[in-house]
Design a protein around this motif. Sequence first.
Motif, PDB file in Angstrom:
ATOM      1  N   UNK A 170      29.792  49.652  -2.864  1.00  0.00           N
ATOM      2  CA  UNK A 170      29.286  50.522  -1.675  1.00  0.00           C
ATOM      3  C   UNK A 170      28.463  51.960  -2.941  1.00  0.00           C
ATOM      4  N   UNK A 171      28.395  51.313  -4.392  1.00  0.00           N
ATOM      5  CA  UNK A 171      28.922  52.416  -4.873  1.00  0.00           C
ATOM      6  C   UNK A 171      27.628  52.219  -5.888  1.00  0.00           C
ATOM      7  N   UNK A 172      26.534  53.154  -6.934  1.00  0.00           N
ATOM      8  CA  UNK A 172      25.610  52.896  -7.555  1.00  0.00           C
ATOM      9  C   UNK A 172      26.119  52.553  -9.226  1.00  0.00           C
ATOM     10  N   UNK A 173      26.455  51.146  -9.247  1.00  0.00           N
ATOM     11  CA  UNK A 173      27.579  51.130 -10.373  1.00  0.00           C
ATOM     12  C   UNK A 173      26.658  51.010 -11.864  1.00  0.00           C
ATOM     13  N   UNK A 203      23.011  61.750 -12.385  1.00  0.00           N
ATOM     14  CA  UNK A 203      23.666  62.233 -11.478  1.00  0.00           C
ATOM     15  C   UNK A 203      23.715  61.104 -10.417  1.00  0.00           C
ATOM     16  N   UNK A 204      23.288  59.979 -10.345  1.00  0.00           N
ATOM     17  CA  UNK A 204      23.466  58.549  -9.732  1.00  0.00           C
ATOM     18  C   UNK A 204      24.491  58.116 -10.054  1.00  0.00           C
ATOM     19  N   UNK A 205      24.437  57.551 -10.894  1.00  0.00           N
ATOM     20  CA  UNK A 205      25.076  56.571 -11.559  1.00  0.00           C
ATOM     21  C   UNK A 205      26.966  56.884 -11.582  1.00  0.00           C
ATOM     22  N   UNK A 208      25.729  56.624  -0.025  1.00  0.00           N
ATOM     23  CA  UNK A 208      25.699  58.386   0.681  1.00  0.00           C
ATOM     24  C   UNK A 208      25.382  59.193  -0.175  1.00  0.00           C
ATOM     25  N   UNK A 209      25.997  59.558  -1.208  1.00  0.00           N
ATOM     26  CA  UNK A 209      26.898  60.341  -2.202  1.00  0.00           C
ATOM     27  C   UNK A 209      24.921  60.958  -3.076  1.00  0.00           C
ATOM     28  N   UNK A 235      19.201  69.758  -7.195  1.00  0.00           N
ATOM     29  CA  UNK A 235      20.019  69.689  -7.811  1.00  0.00           C
ATOM     30  C   UNK A 235      19.642  68.551  -9.543  1.00  0.00           C
ATOM     31  N   UNK A 236      18.900  67.888  -9.269  1.00  0.00           N
ATOM     32  CA  UNK A 236      18.531  67.442 -10.953  1.00  0.00           C
ATOM     33  C   UNK A 236      17.931  68.940 -11.459  1.00  0.00           C
TER      34      UNK A 236
END
Length: 131
Positions: free
Chosen positions: A46-49, A71-73, A78-79, A87-88
């Motif tokens: 469930x995380x962007x790996x 930011x996403x990694x 959900x986050x 944010x960017x």
Amino acid sequence: MYTEKILDHFTNPRNLGVLEDADGIGVLGDPGCGDYIKVYIKVTDDHISDIRFQIAGCPAAIACGSAMTELAKGKSIDEAAEICDADILEYLGGLPEEKAHCSNLGAGALQNAIINYLVKALQQQEHVTVI
Ligand code: FES
């Protein structure tokens, strides 16, 4: 005009490229007539790996795409879904007024990649048809 951080991300974009085994892919723009970005995400627990992107755009859009991947990694789905243009812009230290819209591409394509991932996950469930 541009902050040092923007110039750094423009001249040395992070996470450029393709993920052949992506769990979600999101695009925004039109490669035939203007700015375009394609985002690939790999999701583990469930995380962007992992995340990659391809882009055709202005220096600000390229820097924003790179910043979006940073930011996403590692974030949960959900986050990551909460990451927005502001944010960017904050991460990069702001953009000139006339370039502020360039942050839309990265944030929007990330959201589309997450939606693509979630739809695929739903389709793997019995009794669910996503149309
Ligand atoms: Fe169109 Fe930057 S994305 S000018």
